[in-house]
Design an enzyme around this catalytic site. Structure first.
Site, PDB file in Angstrom:
ATOM      1  N   GLY A 268      28.577   3.233  32.647  1.00 45.96           N
ATOM      2  CA  GLY A 268      29.812   3.537  33.357  1.00 45.96           C
ATOM      3  C   GLY A 268      30.691   4.634  32.760  1.00 45.96           C
ATOM      4  O   GLY A 268      31.319   5.395  33.487  1.00 45.96           O
TER       5      GLY A 268
ATOM      6  N   ASP B 270      34.816   3.036  30.116  1.00 50.05           N
ATOM      7  CA  ASP B 270      35.427   3.286  31.426  1.00 50.05           C
ATOM      8  C   ASP B 270      36.426   2.187  31.772  1.00 50.05           C
ATOM      9  O   ASP B 270      37.511   2.458  32.247  1.00 50.05           O
ATOM     10  CB  ASP B 270      34.359   3.419  32.521  1.00 50.05           C
TER      11      ASP B 270
ATOM     12  N   ASP C  33      37.642  -5.091  30.798  1.00 55.71           N
ATOM     13  CA  ASP C  33      37.887  -6.179  31.751  1.00 55.71           C
ATOM     14  C   ASP C  33      38.135  -7.451  30.936  1.00 55.71           C
ATOM     15  O   ASP C  33      39.245  -7.702  30.479  1.00 55.71           O
ATOM     16  CB  ASP C  33      36.664  -6.281  32.668  1.00 55.71           C
TER      17      ASP C  33
ATOM     18  N   LYS D 269      42.024  -3.605  32.762  1.00 62.52           N
ATOM     19  CA  LYS D 269      42.357  -4.513  33.856  1.00 62.52           C
ATOM     20  C   LYS D 269      43.439  -5.495  33.437  1.00 62.52           C
ATOM     21  O   LYS D 269      43.337  -6.115  32.376  1.00 62.52           O
ATOM     22  CB  LYS D 269      41.097  -5.288  34.262  1.00 62.52           C
TER      23      LYS D 269
ATOM     24  N   ASP E 122      30.604   1.155  38.928  1.00 65.59           N
ATOM     25  CA  ASP E 122      29.674   0.858  40.027  1.00 65.59           C
ATOM     26  C   ASP E 122      29.857  -0.542  40.582  1.00 65.59           C
ATOM     27  O   ASP E 122      30.485  -1.413  39.964  1.00 65.59           O
ATOM     28  CB  ASP E 122      28.232   0.965  39.532  1.00 65.59           C
TER      29      ASP E 122
HETATM   30  C1  PRP Z   1      31.086  -2.589  32.678  1.00 67.30           C
HETATM   31  C2  PRP Z   1      31.964  -1.518  32.058  1.00 67.30           C
HETATM   32  C3  PRP Z   1      32.225  -2.039  30.683  1.00 67.30           C
HETATM   33  C4  PRP Z   1      32.215  -3.547  30.869  1.00 67.30           C
HETATM   34  C5  PRP Z   1      33.629  -4.042  30.831  1.00 67.30           C
HETATM   35  O1  PRP Z   1      29.772  -2.376  32.257  1.00 67.30           O
HETATM   36  O2  PRP Z   1      31.321  -0.262  32.040  1.00 67.30           O
HETATM   37  O3  PRP Z   1      31.203  -1.660  29.775  1.00 67.30           O
HETATM   38  O4  PRP Z   1      31.620  -3.796  32.143  1.00 67.30           O
HETATM   39  O5  PRP Z   1      33.699  -5.425  31.057  1.00 67.30           O
HETATM   40  P1  PRP Z   1      34.148  -6.497  29.955  1.00 67.30           P
HETATM   41  O6  PRP Z   1      35.428  -5.988  29.333  1.00 67.30           O
HETATM   42  O7  PRP Z   1      34.368  -7.730  30.785  1.00 67.30           O
HETATM   43  O8  PRP Z   1      33.052  -6.645  28.983  1.00 67.30           O
HETATM   44  P2  PRP Z   1      28.465  -2.957  32.987  1.00 67.30           P
HETATM   45  O9  PRP Z   1      27.909  -4.098  32.203  1.00 67.30           O
HETATM   46  O10 PRP Z   1      28.774  -3.220  34.436  1.00 67.30           O
HETATM   47  O11 PRP Z   1      27.433  -1.776  32.845  1.00 67.30           O
HETATM   48  P3  PRP Z   1      27.554  -0.247  33.322  1.00 67.30           P
HETATM   49  O12 PRP Z   1      28.460   0.454  32.338  1.00 67.30           O
HETATM   50  O13 PRP Z   1      26.163   0.239  33.271  1.00 67.30           O
HETATM   51  O14 PRP Z   1      28.149  -0.233  34.725  1.00 67.30           O
END
Ligand code: PRP
Length: 183
Positions: free
Chosen positions: A47, A103, A106, A134, A163
């Protein structure tokens, strides 16, 4: 030409112009804080690659970049609770000033996992630059990034690298996904 709003997007949260202003400010702060330190900017794939590509070009001091691929969400909308390393760094970070570029923060699970992993490798310092954080009512994030681009509401957002099931990363803005797309 500015494209029209994607039909799966409810509304735009951060426009291209908003993003430009946000990233420029973050780049300026890093430029000031890391003068003479040659930081290593670690992109958390997938991401964060869009954000990092923009951020890097706003950092006006020597710096290096490396890539870490982790996944905690898979194709779902909820974190699986398990962070999986898909690709580790190629750079040795012992003694280096590391900035993790994410990015979105959360639950904070991904970043707290990475902070622990990297801390064990004895870097000179380790900080986080999160494009978006977030705001989850009643929850304190596990991590306090030194650089925060924007606080975003607890909605399903996509675009600018973010995504849903590998789609929408290419949207040039951050938008709220229509619930019917994922429910
Ligand atoms: C998403 C984003 C962060 C993570 C944040 O990654 O890019 O790395 O989630 O969430 P958290 O704070 O709850 O851990 P994802 O696992 O969707 O992979 P991606 O980066 O390939 O989209």
């Amino acid at each position: 030409m500015q494209g029209s709003l994607h039909p799966d997007i409810e509304s735009v949260l951060l426009s291209q112009k908003d993003i430009e202003v946000i990233v420029e400010k973050m780049g300026r702060q890093i430029t000031e804080d890391y003068a003479g330190k040659n930081p290593l900017i670690v992109t958390v794939l997938r991401g964060a690659f869009v954000f990092t590509a923009d951020l890097l070009r706003k950092v006006e001091i020597p710096c290096a970049v490396d890539f870490m691929a982790v996944s905690s969400y898979g194709d779902g909308v909820k974190s699986s609770g398990v962070v999986r390393i898909v690709k580790d760094l190629d750079t040795k970070i012992e003694g280096r000033h590391v900035i993790i570029a994410e990015d979105i923060l959360d639950s904070g699970l991904t970043l707290s996992y990475l902070m622990d992993l990297f801390a064990a490798r004895n870097p000179a310092s380790i900080e986080v630059a999160a494009f978006a954080v977030k705001d989850i009512p009643g929850k304190t994030p596990k991590i306090e990034p030194r650089y925060v681009g924007a606080h975003v509401p607890n909605e399903f957002i996509v675009g600018y690298g973010l995504d849903y099931a590998e789609r929408y990363r290419n949207l040039p803005y951050v938008g709220i996904l229509k619930p019917e797309v994922y429910s």
